[in-house]
Every structure is written in structure tokens, then in C-alpha cells.
Design an enzyme around this catalytic site. Sequence first.
Site, short mmCIF file in Angstrom:
data_model
loop_
_atom_site.label_atom_id
_atom_site.label_comp_id
_atom_site.label_asym_id
_atom_site.label_seq_id
_atom_site.Cartn_x
_atom_site.Cartn_y
_atom_site.Cartn_z
N TYR A 267 -7.39 -10.03 -15.99
CA TYR A 267 -7.08 -8.68 -15.95
C TYR A 267 -6.70 -8.26 -17.13
O TYR A 267 -6.56 -7.04 -17.51
CB TYR A 267 -5.91 -8.23 -14.94
CG TYR A 267 -6.21 -8.57 -13.41
CD1 TYR A 267 -7.60 -8.94 -12.87
CD2 TYR A 267 -5.14 -8.64 -12.55
CE1 TYR A 267 -7.51 -9.39 -11.61
CE2 TYR A 267 -5.36 -9.15 -11.35
CZ TYR A 267 -6.54 -9.41 -10.82
OH TYR A 267 -6.85 -9.89 -9.36
N LEU B 115 -6.49 -1.38 0.25
CA LEU B 115 -6.85 -0.16 0.55
C LEU B 115 -8.33 0.19 0.07
O LEU B 115 -8.88 1.16 0.04
CB LEU B 115 -5.94 0.90 -0.53
CG LEU B 115 -4.49 0.75 -0.51
CD1 LEU B 115 -3.83 1.59 -1.65
CD2 LEU B 115 -4.02 1.24 0.75
N ILE C 108 -0.99 -6.43 -1.20
CA ILE C 108 -0.80 -6.33 -2.65
C ILE C 108 -1.36 -5.13 -3.24
O ILE C 108 -2.40 -5.07 -4.20
CB ILE C 108 -0.85 -7.49 -3.74
CG1 ILE C 108 -2.29 -7.96 -3.40
CG2 ILE C 108 0.19 -8.56 -3.51
CD1 ILE C 108 -2.72 -9.05 -4.53
N ASN D 264 3.55 3.27 -0.65
CA ASN D 264 3.09 2.00 -0.19
C ASN D 264 4.03 1.10 0.20
O ASN D 264 3.89 0.12 1.29
CB ASN D 264 2.11 1.46 -1.23
CG ASN D 264 1.19 2.09 -1.59
OD1 ASN D 264 0.58 3.20 -0.93
ND2 ASN D 264 0.09 1.74 -2.68
#
Length: 258
Positions: free
Chosen positions: A36, A179, A218, A230
Site C-alpha cells: 500500500y 463495504l 476492517i 463504521n
Amino acid sequence: MDLPPVGLGTMGIDDPGAVATAVSVGYRHLDTARIYDNEAVVGDGLAAGLADGDLDRGDVTVATKLWTDDLAAGAVAPAARESADRLGVDAIDLLYVHRPRGDYDPETTLPAIDRVGDDGLVRNVGVSNFEVADLDRAIEVLGRPPAAHQTELHPLFLRPELLGHAREHGYPVVAYSPLAGGRVREIDAVAAVAEAHDATPEAVAIAWAAAKEPVVTIPKASSEAHLRANLAAADLELTDAEVAAIDAVEREEELFPE
Ligand SMILES: NC(=O)c1ccc[n+]([C@@H]2O[C@H](COP(=O)([O-])OP(=O)(O)OC[C@H]3O[C@@H](n4cnc5c(N)ncnc54)[C@H](OP(=O)(O)O)[C@@H]3O)[C@@H](O)[C@H]2O)c1
């Protein structure tokens, strides 16, 4: 591992402020990966959030992942060291094999990660994107289950056999992209349950996943409003019928195939 029902996914987060806010509002599990390219961002945000909240380093579980070219026996320790340095931590709480591909060889990769654990640099060894056969082989080689299995899980993509394996062997499943990368609001069954609870589709997706044993989530979020929403979603209780209605959604959308 004892992980909270909602942690923070950080893929795409390039602002330490978002991570610091997450820690300040109550996130106790941060998930990143070498690939990432934001471990330093997460580390800076963690440090700021700990200072702001007068928290100890041990209050937050920091997870990162070895990419597929970090998995040769001789590459594991230097890669883990570099990740820890970028994160600014003495030890990585949870170090995953990101994918069982590239230089991954269970016979050599997993013992190499274990040795890094013996040196105190890594507290727990996890795996990600494994199939049941990969999980069985890892258990044989490690002589114990992984500390966690991180795998894609949302209303458009559910792998019951992976949950069954985790239950049988007693390790948590960390649901990534819970999501569906922001697409859960397009799913009619999720929207209907959300309307019934005066909640958002995102909250329903998190509550649906977190209701499955042994799953934690997560979701990635950047704004304080999304971060708070969340975290609170884990308290939303769905009925068995609502869970079943979302279970029945036709699943076809794997966001991160091989
Ligand atoms: N192991 C693996 O191979 C793997 C693969 C993929 C992902 N992951 C992990 O899983 C984490 C989460 O997955 P993901 O980043 O793919 O996607 P996700 O968490 O399913 O969705 C994130 C998207 O939803 C939006 N969002 C978040 N909270 C919201 C809310 N309350 N209301 C409306 N929109 C909301 C975010 O927008 P904002 O940012 O604007 O809030 C972002 O666009 C990653 O960050 C990463 O840590 C792991």
C-alpha cells in the site's frame, strides 16, 4: 488473537491525520501492507493518535503484510524489519503473508516468519487470501493455526468454507473490503435492511459481517464522520431474517481476484 469487531483498513490512506483521528475516536486495530506504500503514514498517524489519547503502544494492534516478493526465506526478516521501521514500531503485532503466490513456499516462508517472531520483531503470524488447502498446509508446517486469516468478505462475496475452517481451528477471520469498496449501497437487500433500522447500508454491511463468527472487519474510511459511523456499526443488531436476506444476495463480485 482478540481483535475488535471493527478495525481500520488503510489502503489508499495517505494522510496521517486520518489514522490519528481513527485512533482518537477508538480504533484499536490498524491494517496496512508494504504494497500500500503507506506504512510510514500509518506509523505517523499511530504515534499522533497515541500521544493525543494518552494511550500506550500496546493498546493498538498494528498489522502489515509481506508482499509476494518478500517471501523467500532470506527476504522475510529484512522485509519485516523495513516494515517495522517505516511504521516506527519495535514490533509488528500481526504480520501476514499477503498472498500465497510469488516466492511463497510454506516449507520455507512460514518457518522464516516464525524465526522473526522468536527475535521479538513479530508478535503474531497471519495469512491472507488463502484457500482451505493453503490453510491446512500452513497449519501442518506451523504446528498451530494462523493468528488470523484476512480474506475478502462482503455481501457480494462470501466464502462459507473459509469461515467453517476458521471456526474449526479457532482463529479469527479479518474481513477485508467489507463495504465492497463502497458498493454496498447499490445492493437492494442491504438498502432494505438499512431502511428498516434507519441506518446506512455501510453500517448494515459491517453489522452483517461482524455478526458472523469468527469475523472482524476492517472498513477503510478517511473522514471522521465515516470513521465514527463504521465503529458504531458493530452495535447494530440485525435479526436472523435480515442476516439471511443478505446471505441470499447473489454473490459474484470478487474485488481482488488473483
Ligand atoms: N489482504 C488483501 O489482499 C486486501 C485486499 C483489499 C483490501 N484489504 C484491506 O481491507 C481494507 C478495506 O477494504 P477497501 O479499502 O477495499 O474497501 P471498503 O472498506 O470495502 O470500502 C472503502 C470505501 O467505502 C467508503 N466508506 C467508508 N465508510 C463509509 C461510510 N460510513 N459511508 C459511506 N462510505 C464509506 C470509503 O470512503 P472514504 O475513504 O471517503 O471514507 C471508501 O471509498 C483495505 O483498506 C485494506 O486494509 C486487504
